[in-house]
Enzyme design. Structure first.
Site, mmCIF file in Angstrom:
data_model
loop_
_atom_site.group_PDB
_atom_site.id
_atom_site.type_symbol
_atom_site.label_atom_id
_atom_site.label_comp_id
_atom_site.label_asym_id
_atom_site.label_seq_id
_atom_site.Cartn_x
_atom_site.Cartn_y
_atom_site.Cartn_z
ATOM 1 N N SER A 52 0.804 -1.232 0.000
ATOM 2 C CA SER A 52 0.000 0.000 0.000
ATOM 3 C C SER A 52 0.831 1.274 0.000
ATOM 4 O O SER A 52 0.285 2.366 -0.235
ATOM 5 C CB SER A 52 -0.937 0.034 1.206
ATOM 6 O OG SER A 52 -1.936 -0.946 1.077
ATOM 7 N N LYS A 85 0.479 3.393 -2.936
ATOM 8 C CA LYS A 85 -0.699 4.249 -3.135
ATOM 9 C C LYS A 85 -0.336 5.728 -3.078
ATOM 10 O O LYS A 85 -0.999 6.557 -3.717
ATOM 11 C CB LYS A 85 -1.766 3.915 -2.080
ATOM 12 C CG LYS A 85 -2.371 2.540 -2.290
ATOM 13 C CD LYS A 85 -3.276 2.100 -1.137
ATOM 14 C CE LYS A 85 -3.783 0.676 -1.410
ATOM 15 N NZ LYS A 85 -4.420 0.043 -0.258
ATOM 16 N N TYR A 144 -3.882 -3.102 -10.466
ATOM 17 C CA TYR A 144 -3.764 -2.773 -9.048
ATOM 18 C C TYR A 144 -2.830 -3.755 -8.324
ATOM 19 O O TYR A 144 -1.964 -3.357 -7.542
ATOM 20 C CB TYR A 144 -5.156 -2.784 -8.430
ATOM 21 C CG TYR A 144 -5.185 -2.527 -6.947
ATOM 22 C CD1 TYR A 144 -4.923 -1.262 -6.438
ATOM 23 C CD2 TYR A 144 -5.487 -3.548 -6.053
ATOM 24 C CE1 TYR A 144 -4.958 -1.029 -5.071
ATOM 25 C CE2 TYR A 144 -5.527 -3.322 -4.691
ATOM 26 C CZ TYR A 144 -5.256 -2.062 -4.207
ATOM 27 O OH TYR A 144 -5.290 -1.835 -2.851
ATOM 28 N N TYR A 203 -4.555 3.210 7.754
ATOM 29 C CA TYR A 203 -5.796 2.457 7.916
ATOM 30 C C TYR A 203 -6.644 3.064 9.034
ATOM 31 O O TYR A 203 -6.829 4.269 9.107
ATOM 32 C CB TYR A 203 -5.496 0.968 8.151
ATOM 33 C CG TYR A 203 -4.569 0.386 7.128
ATOM 34 C CD1 TYR A 203 -4.868 0.456 5.764
ATOM 35 C CD2 TYR A 203 -3.361 -0.206 7.491
ATOM 36 C CE1 TYR A 203 -4.017 -0.073 4.806
ATOM 37 C CE2 TYR A 203 -2.504 -0.739 6.547
ATOM 38 C CZ TYR A 203 -2.835 -0.655 5.204
ATOM 39 O OH TYR A 203 -1.986 -1.166 4.274
ATOM 40 N N VAL A 246 1.041 -3.603 4.059
ATOM 41 C CA VAL A 246 0.994 -4.881 4.781
ATOM 42 C C VAL A 246 2.264 -5.701 4.604
ATOM 43 O O VAL A 246 2.434 -6.738 5.250
ATOM 44 C CB VAL A 246 -0.221 -5.752 4.409
ATOM 45 C CG1 VAL A 246 -1.512 -5.120 4.862
ATOM 46 C CG2 VAL A 246 -0.244 -6.050 2.921
#
Lengths: 315, 315, 315, 315
Positions: free
Chosen positions: C75, C78, C200, C251, C269
């Protein structure tokens, strides 16, 4: 079971054998659930206690076990409050409360918020508060009117509030207070919240026996006709109350209850459940041990057995 | 209404007068709702079209209006898929799907998330996908089995899928794909999602008439017995399907439907609704205009009138 | 920790002593959390592994522990995808994704439903899918563009996808597929879902080291300026990305991270976290053991110690 | 703007030009939002009124517009209540309230229910009630302590409650009463709800000016040090309060505020906002017109312009 034996006169009524068989099966159960723990006077009850009564449309009633033992009617009174509100107010009551299953535990605030303070149905606590609020407006004494209806229909003038139970509920009433204030914020209850809660907890505190409640609910099996032959509800209204009981009468387990029992029913955390066989009879069962959804374990099981053994169900 | 007149032979059946009166009333309505707009083949339907059929337990059927006109059965097929799964799988089907009302619009993902991928009941889309997934596992051809059941019970071998409708639903199937993938993440569907959706959309695309569907649902009025006298379901299972229909059969309006109509029923976005009077008869009504909850406006109204005029209701 | 010792040259850099102290403290920890278990290639990682790098705005970088060991960026990518979308698309990207904290676990579908398919922010999975969808539209190769940005900013041409990791995520990708289909139902993603997921998962599978990622994020400490002196983002856009990182980067623990660490940060993660000290430096820490919210246990602890020991925080 | 001109002495302070430019821009705006309508005394305010003050760490303060006009501080007082609770109680306060953004409108009951009566953060109403409850426990007079802190830090002994505002809030306090009762049901508030609400509404009713509030918040720019040089909070605690303000200080718009303004800030429905530039200065802006999320329209715009024009932001 002594007190029921005489008046139930085994062999004389069409359901005698069935009721005795059910009482024996319930006595043999291992799992009776646990009494509601938030009201001290209810918490001490022995979950093995059991009573069951059947009332015929003609007003005769018989039973097994502790069928003449008064217990705390609690949410069962919501049916009678709704019936009174409908009889006095007609369709207007539905402006402030819906008639759809809640799909959420009985105290949930979530749905109330998403639906602008209109509770999903009159049998969750929020909806019952709306009914009591309206009945208070209409009669000046909501709880007294419910007591009076029960006394008249059952013929038992001793049915009454239990102040200690009402006080105990008030002392643990923060969730109901939250619900009432929340609806007040939306303008959906009109009385001051403390007054409304007092009326509501008094109504819930009524004690009555299986015999009393089975008789009192008789108008729902007689399509709205009271014990004295006058009409409390129209035929259509009686059907409607039964429909709401079937879809919403047992908290978050209404589907399960319909699936297993197949009758309109309404439970209370005192361990009682009333059920209606339209045109045929009314039932009331009591056993204080509850399942995790707040319904009497032996009560649901006994009604399940009753419909299985007799073939009486609405389906 | 020409095509129904001959075979319904006014005066010869117990409900003839009632059906004709209802058809007239529905024709006079101003408000017919609007057809489902997400399936082009359904979107063009004239919302004033109307048909209604009653099937007796002995297999006779009569009707009014366009009661022999095939229409898209859509979610009505969920009842037949559930019945097949129950007959083949017994209680096991309930491991993957509940039987409580959803309290949420029919496509909602919210409840699914809070309840770990177990849909609330077999009549919301998520639950129907679980049933189709299981039926696919048990038979290898879920949609084909549903078609076969309808053909046999109705005696009409022409009942069939409509590939254009299935394709149209697939083209707008993102919500159902989301539901299926979401449940797959919890291990609650086992077939590859594209395959499962193909089976599901085929099942939904079945076209049948009011006569076909009223006859096909006959086993629910006959306590589980098929047209040929064999048992599809046990008496208890038939009761259970009826109970799930009553509490969950009309999307987020199950309480309202029970309140107004008072019968187990299941609607589809094609504008059809089936309803069961246990022990008495089955009904199917069709009119393509829907209300905001996805139920046929004239369909619900017609069933409401039927139970009011005949006094037939489970309550 | 051998590989970091030479190039980090203790004593020569302003944070050398701090970094070595932190590495020692982390090595002495008992609790390291557990690696993500849903991607086999990540599940086997030793949670005691640890690396940390600091990159100065001038492009120098040093570190401790396994700071040159490539790990799965997940992530963290992102942030780079968002920066590219902003640089190419400006404010338009915010039509399809919000910039508010989600207040819900990172895969939640609930909020998405209540807000009509618009994810709350670009760092929850749903929001990242929207960014990838848009970047795919703008460039034809979203994942390739992110890889290229990392290669250029870090000066490391070996940074690449790991096809086995992408395949593993695809095999367990039902939740992301559900999110994508759900947004597609609202028209908020435009590419076919399988294609979007492929892009993705490729982007998420990029492997890079703490040194690579600290260098690559340098433009966020340099107010938008790339390593070669050109502008990737305006000063205002760089501030905005940092703001979104601070409020949404970890998160459901963004508040906790802001409270403890006090820096804009983004976790993955794979166990990595990048953090920005605007105008001062960028940090990247890696340790594969995660807490229940998906953030590296030692990673958060190391950053907490860094800001406490240096006094560097945005507050 | 007369009353600010003298003491702000244009040309003498580093931000004079910026403040005057902002005041002019705000005066030229068309859109000023609408005052909060649920408190009659606030509802009548002219949304074009505007004031803004900057306080330096050394205690000097200057401003533009109505920067010395007292207004209703409302939720801005939550910052001071939190600081007092932290200073007296340390980490213990976090047992009853979280520090994560809420992701929901500021009065929402939903999250509270899903998280067992623990509010997400101290700046939503439910969380502020927990802080007031605890401060009442620790000091016997929560509202009085907040008033005292404001008086001492600002040097203005006239800062006081406005009983009419407190009474007005109590009269429309059903949502807050619902929140308090709901948390009481979980044991997360300990005082009788009416007493708690009285303390809470008194605290909210405090009136102070931009100058007062900018000075009073000075300890958050001075890393916890009060105006008299003593420590109210540790450096770490001051950082933590700033972090919670940044992530949770502007209701459901915290992400947007961080994105646009890039400073820790706290708004109130009276139209005031305080903002902190750690180590640099504190700001307070006031304009009564609110956006749909409850933040001052001109207030947010003025702070946005301030950080854009000065380059001061934490990012």
């Amino acid at each position: 079971m002594a007190d029921g034996d005489a008046s139930s006169r085994p062999g004389e009524h069409r359901f005698s054998a069935v009721l005795h068989r059910i009482a024996e099966e319930m006595a043999a159960r291992d799992d009776h659930g646990a009494p509601a723990d938030y009201i001290p006077m209810l918490a001490g009850a022995d979950p093995r206690r059991f009573g069951m009564a059947v009332a015929e449309p003609d007003g005769t009633v018989y039973g097994v076990g502790e069928w003449r033992q008064p217990f705390s009617a609690q949410s069962i009174t919501k049916v009678f409050a709704l019936a009174l509100a409908l009889s006095l107010d007609g369709e207007r009551i539905w402006r402030g409360v819906g008639r759809e299953p809640s799909g959420n535990p009985f105290n949930s605030l979530v749905q109330l918020e998403y639906e602008n303070g209109i509770p999903r149905n009159p049998f969750i606590n929020a909806g019952a508060l709306v009914v009591t609020d309206r009945l208070q407006e209409l009669t000046g004494d909501a709880a007294g009117q419910v007591r009076e209806l029960l006394r008249r229909e059952s013929g038992n003038p001793d049915i009454d509030f239990v102040p200690e139970v009402a006080a105990s509920e008030a002392a643990h009433g923060d969730r109901n207070a939250a619900l009432a204030h929340f609806m007040a914020a939306y303008g959906n209850v009109t009385h001051p919240v403390p007054d409304l809660l007092t009326a509501y907890f008094r109504q819930c505190s009524i004690e009555a026996s299986c015999a009393d409640l089975a008789l009192s609910a008789g108008f729902l099996a007689r399509h709205g006709v009271r014990a004295d032959g006058s009409a409390l509800l129209t035929r259509s209204q009686a059907k409607q109350v039964n429909a709401v009981m079937l879809t919403c009468g047992t908290y978050d387990a209404a589907g399960e209850f319909a699936y297993r029992v197949g009758l309109p029913g309404k439970s209370g955390v005192g361990g009682g459940i009333i059920a209606i066989v339209p045109g045929e009879c009314t039932l009331c069962v009591w056993s204080p041990g509850l399942d995790r959804r707040g319904n009497s374990v032996a009560g649901v099981a006994a009604l399940d057995r009753f419909t299985t053994l007799t073939g009486l169900s609405v389906f």
